[in-house]
Design a protein around this motif. Structure first.
Motif, mmCIF file in Angstrom:
data_model
loop_
_atom_site.group_PDB
_atom_site.id
_atom_site.type_symbol
_atom_site.label_atom_id
_atom_site.label_comp_id
_atom_site.label_asym_id
_atom_site.label_seq_id
_atom_site.Cartn_x
_atom_site.Cartn_y
_atom_site.Cartn_z
ATOM 1 N N GLY A 288 -1.532 9.889 -3.737
ATOM 2 C CA GLY A 288 -1.640 10.074 -2.293
ATOM 3 C C GLY A 288 -1.876 8.798 -1.508
ATOM 4 O O GLY A 288 -2.045 8.861 -0.284
ATOM 5 N N LEU A 289 -1.855 7.657 -2.157
ATOM 6 C CA LEU A 289 -2.159 6.391 -1.475
ATOM 7 C C LEU A 289 -0.912 5.550 -1.186
ATOM 8 O O LEU A 289 -1.024 4.400 -0.756
ATOM 9 C CB LEU A 289 -3.148 5.566 -2.312
ATOM 10 N N ASN A 290 0.273 6.107 -1.451
ATOM 11 C CA ASN A 290 1.534 5.392 -1.190
ATOM 12 C C ASN A 290 1.624 4.072 -1.939
ATOM 13 O O ASN A 290 2.074 3.054 -1.397
ATOM 14 C CB ASN A 290 1.725 5.159 0.315
ATOM 15 N N LEU A 291 1.178 4.096 -3.173
ATOM 16 C CA LEU A 291 1.326 2.956 -4.065
ATOM 17 C C LEU A 291 2.243 3.362 -5.206
ATOM 18 O O LEU A 291 2.139 4.475 -5.728
ATOM 19 C CB LEU A 291 -0.038 2.513 -4.618
ATOM 20 N N TYR A 292 3.126 2.456 -5.583
ATOM 21 C CA TYR A 292 4.147 2.805 -6.564
ATOM 22 C C TYR A 292 4.179 1.784 -7.703
ATOM 23 O O TYR A 292 3.932 0.595 -7.499
ATOM 24 C CB TYR A 292 5.521 2.909 -5.893
ATOM 25 N N SER A 293 4.515 2.284 -8.880
ATOM 26 C CA SER A 293 4.559 1.441 -10.074
ATOM 27 C C SER A 293 5.844 1.697 -10.832
ATOM 28 O O SER A 293 6.496 2.728 -10.663
ATOM 29 C CB SER A 293 3.354 1.739 -10.974
ATOM 30 N N VAL A 294 6.199 0.745 -11.674
ATOM 31 C CA VAL A 294 7.336 0.903 -12.574
ATOM 32 C C VAL A 294 6.916 0.403 -13.948
ATOM 33 O O VAL A 294 6.181 -0.584 -14.057
ATOM 34 C CB VAL A 294 8.576 0.131 -12.068
ATOM 35 N N VAL A 295 7.367 1.090 -14.985
ATOM 36 C CA VAL A 295 7.112 0.680 -16.362
ATOM 37 C C VAL A 295 8.383 0.060 -16.923
ATOM 38 O O VAL A 295 9.443 0.703 -16.941
ATOM 39 C CB VAL A 295 6.665 1.874 -17.226
ATOM 40 N N GLU B 122 -0.071 5.836 -16.326
ATOM 41 C CA GLU B 122 -0.644 7.155 -16.068
ATOM 42 C C GLU B 122 -1.972 7.039 -15.333
ATOM 43 O O GLU B 122 -2.248 7.790 -14.386
ATOM 44 C CB GLU B 122 -0.851 7.907 -17.391
ATOM 45 N N GLU B 123 -2.802 6.092 -15.758
ATOM 46 C CA GLU B 123 -4.104 5.937 -15.133
ATOM 47 C C GLU B 123 -3.957 5.410 -13.704
ATOM 48 O O GLU B 123 -4.655 5.854 -12.787
ATOM 49 C CB GLU B 123 -4.988 5.007 -15.969
ATOM 50 N N PHE B 124 -3.026 4.468 -13.512
ATOM 51 C CA PHE B 124 -2.792 3.959 -12.163
ATOM 52 C C PHE B 124 -2.320 5.074 -11.238
ATOM 53 O O PHE B 124 -2.824 5.233 -10.119
ATOM 54 C CB PHE B 124 -1.759 2.829 -12.193
ATOM 55 N N ARG B 125 -1.371 5.867 -11.695
ATOM 56 C CA ARG B 125 -0.851 6.964 -10.868
ATOM 57 C C ARG B 125 -1.927 8.000 -10.586
ATOM 58 O O ARG B 125 -1.985 8.574 -9.493
ATOM 59 C CB ARG B 125 0.344 7.609 -11.557
ATOM 60 N N SER B 126 -2.761 8.260 -11.564
ATOM 61 C CA SER B 126 -3.820 9.244 -11.391
ATOM 62 C C SER B 126 -4.800 8.818 -10.305
ATOM 63 O O SER B 126 -5.158 9.608 -9.415
ATOM 64 C CB SER B 126 -4.561 9.447 -12.719
ATOM 65 N N PHE B 127 -5.231 7.561 -10.344
ATOM 66 C CA PHE B 127 -6.212 7.090 -9.375
ATOM 67 C C PHE B 127 -5.601 6.825 -7.994
ATOM 68 O O PHE B 127 -6.303 6.899 -6.983
ATOM 69 C CB PHE B 127 -6.895 5.818 -9.871
ATOM 70 N N LEU C 275 -5.117 -3.691 -3.077
ATOM 71 C CA LEU C 275 -3.821 -3.375 -2.470
ATOM 72 C C LEU C 275 -4.004 -2.604 -1.165
ATOM 73 O O LEU C 275 -3.342 -2.874 -0.162
ATOM 74 C CB LEU C 275 -2.958 -2.583 -3.441
ATOM 75 N N LYS C 276 -4.899 -1.631 -1.169
ATOM 76 C CA LYS C 276 -5.068 -0.773 0.006
ATOM 77 C C LYS C 276 -5.843 -1.461 1.129
ATOM 78 O O LYS C 276 -5.691 -1.099 2.298
ATOM 79 C CB LYS C 276 -5.773 0.527 -0.393
ATOM 80 N N THR C 277 -6.675 -2.424 0.803
ATOM 81 C CA THR C 277 -7.432 -3.138 1.840
ATOM 82 C C THR C 277 -6.719 -4.399 2.316
ATOM 83 O O THR C 277 -7.226 -5.105 3.193
ATOM 84 C CB THR C 277 -8.833 -3.513 1.324
#
Length: 408
Positions: free
Chosen positions: A158-165, A150-155, A126-128
């Protein structure tokens, strides 16, 4: 294991043919089994005994370090700050092909770090800019979906990536609003994802990466029609990652359908149950059964205990009774709201309570560190359920113990 064989401590099994009259509280989507009814299949008590677990597995030596993968620099810095240096076996073999955009089939025991094996490549891609469109991660249970998030948010902090459950058991309106903000990652259970898709609140036409986690569990729970429904609405051109503890003919057919020339990674080391010391305890009545449990939980080496019960009502009542007696416990079952289940699970994982009483909703998929004991207060419906229950202990090479109560 040394347990008191008096009436106060319960009596360990010494033979006989006690019929199993209870079962584990299964998920409502579990595929029906002919002839099972409410009683469950008979499991001979001998199958609950393994007093000589296999020796510890050889220490795994990784081929790579995390710094060898060439991950996005900020992600690599996060790993370094958190002390991640050497990947687990599944991470060592699956991360590079997943980073390269290849389809991956990952076969691994539970508790081996497979979530990071797909989360880290996803963040990197995603970031590249190597990943086109949205990421869809499908998990069998609400708890596992929350754990992945939780693991996605943890890693990705600060990278401006967002998730929804997107899971059942919670209000759908906040999930719809979150989807309208176009998060890069959607994590959900098959039923709720299908509902959102049918309401035209979820759009899959831009999905660039698909992850199917705990594939064997999803099929066990009867989710195959929903998964096929979702697959039929995904773009043909995408990356697919599938993780499972086992491969059955049905799972193989599903993988053949969803994948293109996949890289297969198998790091399964044998049945987790062989590494767990197992025994049974005989009890004479409901009162005696509770007394035995209380006495066991008072022993100092019962440090972090997962207790399995048959029904939602029985699990809640047991947790309440233990707490009233001065042994704090939390309960997790289908009558709890998702937020209540998350709070109970967090309290147990963080060490605020040392006892979690659960129906089989907690038997698979959850990564709960350092569970010292699993106690089957009520026997499971099937031996497969038993294996997955006791798989919550003895994880990641650590010693675990399991006890199953047998009524005389």
């Amino acid at each position: 294991m040394q347990y008191n064989s008096t009436s106060r401590g319960g009596t360990r099994y010494r033979g006989g043919n006690q019929r199993n009259r209870s079962g584990g509280g299964g998920n409502r989507r579990r595929a029906p089994q002919k002839g099972r009814g409410n009683q469950g299949q008979y499991i001979h008590p001998d199958k609950f005994v393994n007093k000589m677990p296999v020796a510890d597995q050889p220490v795994f030596t990784a081929t790579h370090s995390f710094s060898d993968f060439g991950l996005f620099p900020a992600l690599e810095q996060t790993l370094q700050k958190r002390g991640y240096s050497s990947p687990t076996a599944i991470q060592d073999e699956a991360i590079l092909p997943a980073m390269d955009g290849q389809d991956v089939i990952g076969i691994a025991n539970t508790g081996t770090g497979k979530t990071a094996a797909f989360v880290l490549p996803i963040i990197h891609r995603l970031k590249t800019g190597q990943a086109d469109g949205q990421v869809l991660i499908i998990a069998p249970t609400r708890e596992l979906a929350g754990q992945i998030d939780e693991e996605f948010r943890s890693f990705s902090q600060g990278l401006n990536l967002y998730s929804v459950v997107c899971v059942g058991g919670m209000r759908i309106d906040p999930q719809i609003r979150a989807l309208q903000r176009r998060p890069q990652v959607v994590i959900g259970t098959p039923g709720r994802l299908k509902d959102l898709l049918q309401q035209r609140k979820l759009h899959l036409d831009s999905t660039g990466i698909l992850v199917l986690d705990e594939a064997d569990r999803m099929l066990d729970m009867g989710f195959l029609p929903d998964i096929r429904f979702l697959l039929d609405r995904l773009p043909t051109k995408r990356q697919s990652l599938c993780f499972s503890a086992t491969i059955t003919p049905t799972i193989k057919d599903l993988m053949d359908r969803m994948m293109n020339d996949p890289v297969s990674v198998s790091v399964r080391t044998g049945d987790t149950s062989r590494q767990v010391a197992q025994d049974i305890v005989r009890t004479t009545s409901k009162e005696h059964k509770l007394e035995v449990l209380t006495n066991l939980l008072a022993q100092p080496h019962f440090e972090k205990v997962l207790v399995f019960g048959q029904t939602k009502f029985g699990v809640q009542r047991l947790a309440d009774t233990l707490s009233q007696q001065g042994t704090p416990a939390q309960a997790i079952h289908g009558n709890k709201t998702q937020s209540q289940r998350q709070r109970a699970l967090k309290a147990f994982k963080d060490g605020h309570v040392d006892i979690l009483v659960a129906t089989d909703v907690a038997a698979r998929g959850l990564d709960i560190p350092n569970v010292s004991h699993v106690i089957n207060f009520d026997q499971p419906h099937t031996y497969d359920d038993y294996i997955h229950r006791i798989g919550r202990t003895g994880r990641a090479g650590k010693r675990g113990e399991a006890l199953t109560f047998i009524s005389q």
